[in-house]
Design an enzyme around this catalytic site. Structure first.
Site: not given
Ligand code: DX5
Ligand code: ZN
Length: 223
Positions: A9, A34, A36, A38, A67, A69, A138, A176
């Site tokens: 990620s 990956h 993320d 947000m 992904h 969120m 998750m 994840d």
């Molecule tokens: C959490 C994200 C993950 C996160 C994982 O909100 O969706 O993808 O970046 O990070 P680690 O591997 O450090 O938990």
């Molecule tokens: Zn993620």
């Protein structure tokens, strides 16, 4: 035999040298990147938008696993698809018209996934099991990198794998949050096929070597 994939990620990467960071993990054997996304609403933080996905797209041939969120994911899937996403997953807690969103992702030629938070029961996603290309569980509450893996998710992974073996056997489970070199084999053995790791890869001195170690751990286990 299940193929096991590593998806670093970039949330934990150095954004000032994103291209080099991605190139390093690609060299180390990463299978996917990956991303993320947000929005400051569904989760507290704001991170990456389509522009960064476009930049990542230009720097690697690896599939980009986006992904979301975010609230109202349906409003943004087209922008992420155009930016170069190969896979897009949406949090089921954030979308009341999930079937339509998933159909739209597929129409755009992108692999469609759903994401379940740790507290969201599998039964809530049941109607979508046959419709999706992958399911992300998750293993932390989304919003931040470097949290601790929630152990009860291991059983959830195993239960979901058993259900999918009956309903959609080709559908991989992605996991994840809090995945590291110590627990990655246990998570894979429970039934995960795509292992996301952020801080455990990018917050090390040599992300390329770390990605290689993850891949070696995955190669060690026969499924
Ligand atoms: C959490 C994200 C993950 C996160 C994982 O909100 O969706 O993808 O970046 O990070 P680690 O591997 O450090 O938990
Ligand atoms: Zn993620």
């Amino acid at each position: 035999m299940r193929t096991l994939k590593l998806a670093p990620s970039i949330l934990s990467a150095d954004f000032a040298s994103l291209g080099e960071e991605i190139a390093a993990v690609e060299k180390g054997g990463a299978d996917l990147i990956h991303v993320d996304v947000m929005d400051g609403h569904f989760v507290p933080a704001i991170t990456i938008g389509p522009l960064v996905v476009e930049a990542a797209r230009a720097s690697t041939k690896l599939p980009l696993d986006v992904h979301l969120m975010i609230e109202h994911p349906d409003r943004f899937i087209e922008a992420f698809a155009k930016a170069g996403a190969d896979m897009i997953s949406v949090q089921i807690e954030a979308d009341v018209h999930l079937a339509r969103t998933i159909a739209r992702v597929k129409e755009l030629g992108v692999q469609a996934g759903i994401v379940l938070n740790p507290a969201t029961p599998l039964s809530l996603a049941e109607e979508m099991f046959k419709a999706v290309d992958f399911i992300l569980l998750m293993s932390v509450n989304p919003g931040f990198a470097a949290q601790k893996f929630i152990p009860s998710v291991l059983d959830k992974i195993t239960r979901l794998r058993a259900i999918l073996d009956e309903t959609n056997p080709e559908c991989p489970i992605e996991v994840d949050g809090g995945v590291n070199l110590h627990n990655v084999q246990e998570v894979a053995r429970a039934g995960a096929s795509i292992l996301v790791a952020g801080s455990a890869v990018f917050k090390t001195l040599d992300p390329e070597a770390t990605a290689r170690m993850f891949k070696a751990k995955l190669a060690e286990i026969e499924l």
